[in-house]
Scaffold this active site. Structure first.
Site, PDB file in Angstrom:
ATOM      1  N   LYS A 130       6.175  91.588 -63.227  1.00 20.70           N
ATOM      2  CA  LYS A 130       7.220  92.189 -62.418  1.00 20.70           C
ATOM      3  C   LYS A 130       6.753  92.730 -61.197  1.00 20.70           C
ATOM      4  O   LYS A 130       5.598  93.492 -60.885  1.00 20.70           O
ATOM      5  CB  LYS A 130       8.247  93.382 -62.885  1.00 20.70           C
ATOM      6  CG  LYS A 130       9.138  92.919 -63.675  1.00 20.70           C
ATOM      7  CD  LYS A 130      10.445  93.223 -63.385  1.00 20.70           C
ATOM      8  CE  LYS A 130      11.520  92.482 -64.188  1.00 20.70           C
ATOM      9  NZ  LYS A 130      11.702  93.266 -65.599  1.00 20.70           N
ATOM     10  N   MET A 163       3.069  74.261 -64.057  1.00 17.36           N
ATOM     11  CA  MET A 163       3.114  74.823 -62.786  1.00 17.36           C
ATOM     12  C   MET A 163       3.304  73.822 -61.572  1.00 17.36           C
ATOM     13  O   MET A 163       2.787  73.832 -60.621  1.00 17.36           O
ATOM     14  CB  MET A 163       1.673  75.646 -62.296  1.00 17.36           C
ATOM     15  CG  MET A 163       1.529  76.576 -63.582  1.00 17.36           C
ATOM     16  SD  MET A 163       0.002  77.475 -63.233  1.00 17.36           S
ATOM     17  CE  MET A 163      -1.435  76.503 -63.922  1.00 17.36           C
ATOM     18  N   ASP A 218       3.672  89.809 -69.768  1.00 16.48           N
ATOM     19  CA  ASP A 218       3.786  88.865 -68.439  1.00 16.48           C
ATOM     20  C   ASP A 218       4.925  88.388 -68.131  1.00 16.48           C
ATOM     21  O   ASP A 218       6.165  88.617 -68.929  1.00 16.48           O
ATOM     22  CB  ASP A 218       3.150  87.589 -68.725  1.00 16.48           C
ATOM     23  CG  ASP A 218       1.645  87.285 -68.099  1.00 16.48           C
ATOM     24  OD1 ASP A 218       1.236  88.482 -67.549  1.00 16.48           O
ATOM     25  OD2 ASP A 218       1.035  86.335 -68.328  1.00 16.48           O
TER      26      ASP A 218
END
Ligand code: SAH
Length: 247
Positions: free
Chosen positions: A58, A171, A35
């Site tokens: 990516k 987040m 990740d």
């Protein structure tokens, strides 16, 4: 013969926070799916140890692999008999969609190994000198995501505002202003202390402090970027006592 998948928590960034078990399974793997959130130095270790490394976070051109594509890729590789290391930031089952991956693989008869990692929710606070628990402050710890799937918002912010717990939001940078407003509207004390820890446990770690009433503005001014954790609770004030002595 069917291969297997190791769902590995790579910790919050500092390569020394990779567990011995994570390293053991990385070394056993034929192929690694890594990740974006995995720290650069940890990525270097994976590249050194594993023959084939696929960086699934990516963007290639414009395209970033979807969760479905990642799931399918793991399955296809396992079907070819490969040992697959799925290397994820922090702990694989803390907001990492590791649960969905485990479910997908189990449904298709792929054997999995789950290797816990040190979550940024804890390590991020600790590396800033914030003990999430302390007897003189709120007794609980609440970890929530700053954003949910569009149209499926299930967090009860009035309950969050009332709970006697230090709140850790992951987040949460792009939605910081909105979530702070929700807490204030639901009666959370505007003087509650807040710390944001950006790039925790890496050389680029930065800590931004404020109060619930001004943290959104401060974060904007100081250009805070993901990945960062947000810690909301008066226990943040202990940092001022501890930070001078932090090594
Ligand atoms: N499984 C991960 C969390 C995945 S969700 C874990 O256990 O840590 C992604 C969020 O994790 C980011 O938006 C950020 O809030 C947090 N995060 C991950 N690594 C971080 C780091 N090094 N510093 C600060 N926050 C981090």
């Amino acid at each position: 013969m069917m291969g297997e998948v190791y769902l590995i928590g790579a910790g919050p960034g500092d390569p020394e926070l990779l567990t011995l078990k994570a390293l053991k399974y990385i070394r056993m793997a034929d192929v690694a799916l890594v990740d974006d959130l995995v720290g650069d130095e940890v990525k270097d270790i994976v590249r050194k140890e594993v023959e084939e490394v696929i960086e699934v976070g990516k963007r290639e051109g414009k395209h970033r692999k979807t969760q479905e594509e990642i799931n399918r890729l793991m399955y296809e590789l396992a079907k070819k008999g490969k040992k697959v290391a799925r290397v994820k930031g922090g702990d694989p089952f803390v907001f990492g969609r590791g649960g969905e991956e485990a479910e997908y693989l189990a449904e298709r008869g792929v054997r999995i190994k789950i290797i816990p990692g040190i979550t940024s929710a804890f390590a991020g606070a600790e590396s800033a000198g914030i003990p999430l628990n302390h007897r003189n402050f709120d007794p609980g710890i609440l970890i929530i995501p700053g954003r949910e799937r569009e149209g499926e918002e299930r967090i009860d912010w009035s309950a969050v505002a009332k709970i006697k717990a230090t709140i850790v939001i992951l987040m949460g940078i792009s939605s910081l202003e909105r979530n702070v407003r929700r807490l204030l509207e639901n009666g959370k004390d505007p003087d509650t202390m807040v710390a944001i820890v950006e790039n925790a446990t890496t050389e680029r770690q930065r800590v931004i402090e404020g109060k619930l009433s001004d943290i959104a503005e401060i974060a904007k001014r100081r250009n805070v970027k993901a990945p960062a954790i947000i810690v909301i609770g008066d226990v943040v004030e202990l940092r001022d006592k501890i930070k001078e002595y932090l090594q």
